[in-house]
Design a protein around this motif. Structure first.
Motif: not given
Lengths: 132, 275
Positions: A15-17, A32-33, B31-33, B44-47
């Motif tokens: 759900c975040v994605g 990225m999502s 969530v930050v990503t 970088l948060w995705l890492v």
């Protein structure tokens, strides 16, 4: 381990994605999502594979295949985004509206399309009257 | 499943506590990503999020998938994303327009989906336990080790594996074809012998670039005809038209003509892509 933990974590990550795909404007952030959503599905697959423990290990095999397909997807997607950026000077999804159904000046003029059905002509006529 | 009577929410094991802590960190990083306004920080948060997921795979006794996750996602996908951010000239600092206008609708959709999914999952698997001890004790090497993974992957899943290699080859060729199109331009402008067929294809591309000419006033009139936020549309086709004309201008320069005044701002330098 309770199965609810990985399943709930996967659902929340998905759900975040989903929020990222819908709310982001830059195309690379959307990619990225999408990666986050794919990883949530991978976590689900691994958790259910550990729970079911079938002899074929279908969950882990499908996780590996999903990772490879995600790598291919990110390569193609990034090259498409770069190509769009070269042609349009932007990678914002909101501006890529060439295929959007916005009323143009040719649509507002009645009688420009002769073979259109009558209902569409009447709708265009009313829209032209509303604009005029 | 068999140990369901002896386990519960109130007696978590060490693995469950570690899973919960890493899961909270992973979810926070995700969530930050999706909410940060600095694009490079999002990568970088995705890492952090993908690394946390690798730790979760390790806790679920899927070792090989954990290391594949580290190698492919953290190693290559994030690097590809960073290259993409650099090649599209992403702003380094805070960009105020990182989120589009429909973020509240997106938040509503995401919250509704999260509530539905969590409710369904908790209701369905309320009394289901994963037996990690038996998963590790079944084989002496573990259920997710490299040896077991190799055995089931190359014994039972060999045909999808080969099909996947074909798909990766197709993706490779597609990425190269998509990103090579502008690099052939100076070669086509030079008029060398083997690429003359490609230079014969180039005027067709230039014709489509000229075809944006009648499209530009149409968009301009459309922008003036509709509401106030669409008034930015007359400025919007201007870089698009220059973007369409600049490769033609570059080719005209190579053919000996004077470059147009819009030429000093190319849309993107024909840099080699990371592949």
């Amino acid at each position: 381990m309770h199965l609810v933990y990985p399943a709930v974590l996967a659902a929340l990550l998905f759900c975040v994605g989903l929020y990222g795909v819908l709310a982001r404007r830059n195309a690379i952030l959307v990619l990225m999502s999408v990666e986050l959503m794919l990883n949530a599905v991978n976590l689900n697959l691994v958790a259910f594979d550990v729970w079911l423990r079938d002899t074929l290990h279908a969950g882990q095999a499908l996780t590996l295949f999903t990772i490879a397909i995600a790598a291919a997807e990110i390569g193609i997607g990034l090259s498409i985004v770069l190509l769009v950026y070269r042609n349009r000077c932007t990678s914002d999804i909101d501006r890529l509206r060439d295929l959007a159904d916005v009323p143009t000046a040719a649509d507002r003029m009645p009688g420009t399309t002769d073979n259109a059905p009558d209902v569409a002509d009447g709708k265009r006529l009313t829209r032209g009257e509303a604009a005029a | 499943m068999t140990l369901a009577a002896g386990q519960g929410f109130l007696s978590p094991t060490g693995v469950e506590i570690a899973f919960l802590l890493v899961g909270v960190a992973t979810l926070g990083a995700a969530v930050v990503t999706v909410t940060t306004r600095q694009l490079v920080h999002a990568a970088l948060w995705l890492v952090v999020a993908l690394g946390g997921l690798a730790v979760e795979y390790l806790l679920l006794t899927a070792e090989f998938i954990a290391w594949v996750q580290v190698l492919i996602y953290v190693g290559s996908v994030v690097v590809l994303l960073l290259f993409g951010l650099m090649l599209t000239k992403a702003p380094i600092g805070r960009s105020p327009d990182a989120d589009s206008g429909n973020r509240w609708a997106a938040l509503a959709v995401a919250l509704a989906a999260a509530a539905t999914l969590v409710w369904v999952v908790v209701d369905a698997f309320r009394s289901t336990w994963v037996d990690l001890d038996k998963a590790t004790a079944g084989a002496e090497a573990g259920a997710g080790s490299t040896r077991v993974t190799g055995e089931f992957l190359f014994r039972h899943w060999v045909l999808p594996f080969e099909a996947l290699s074909v798909l990766l080859l197709a993706a490779l060729v597609g990425a190269i074809v998509l990103s090579r199109r502008d690099r052939e331009d100076p070669k086509a402008g030079g008029g060398t012998g083997p690429t003359s067929g490609r230079s014969g294809r180039r005027p067709g591309v230039r014709g489509t670039g000229a075809g944006t000419g009648p499209r530009t006033p149409r968009l301009g009139t459309a922008g003036t005809g509709v509401t106030a936020p669409r008034t930015s549309a007359p400025e919007a086709p201007a870089p698009r038209a220059s973007a369409g004309r600049t490769p033609a201008g570059a080719r005209g320069d190579a053919a000996g003509q004077a470059p147009p005044p819009a030429a000093p701002q190319p849309p993107a330098p024909p840099r080699p892509t990371p592949r």
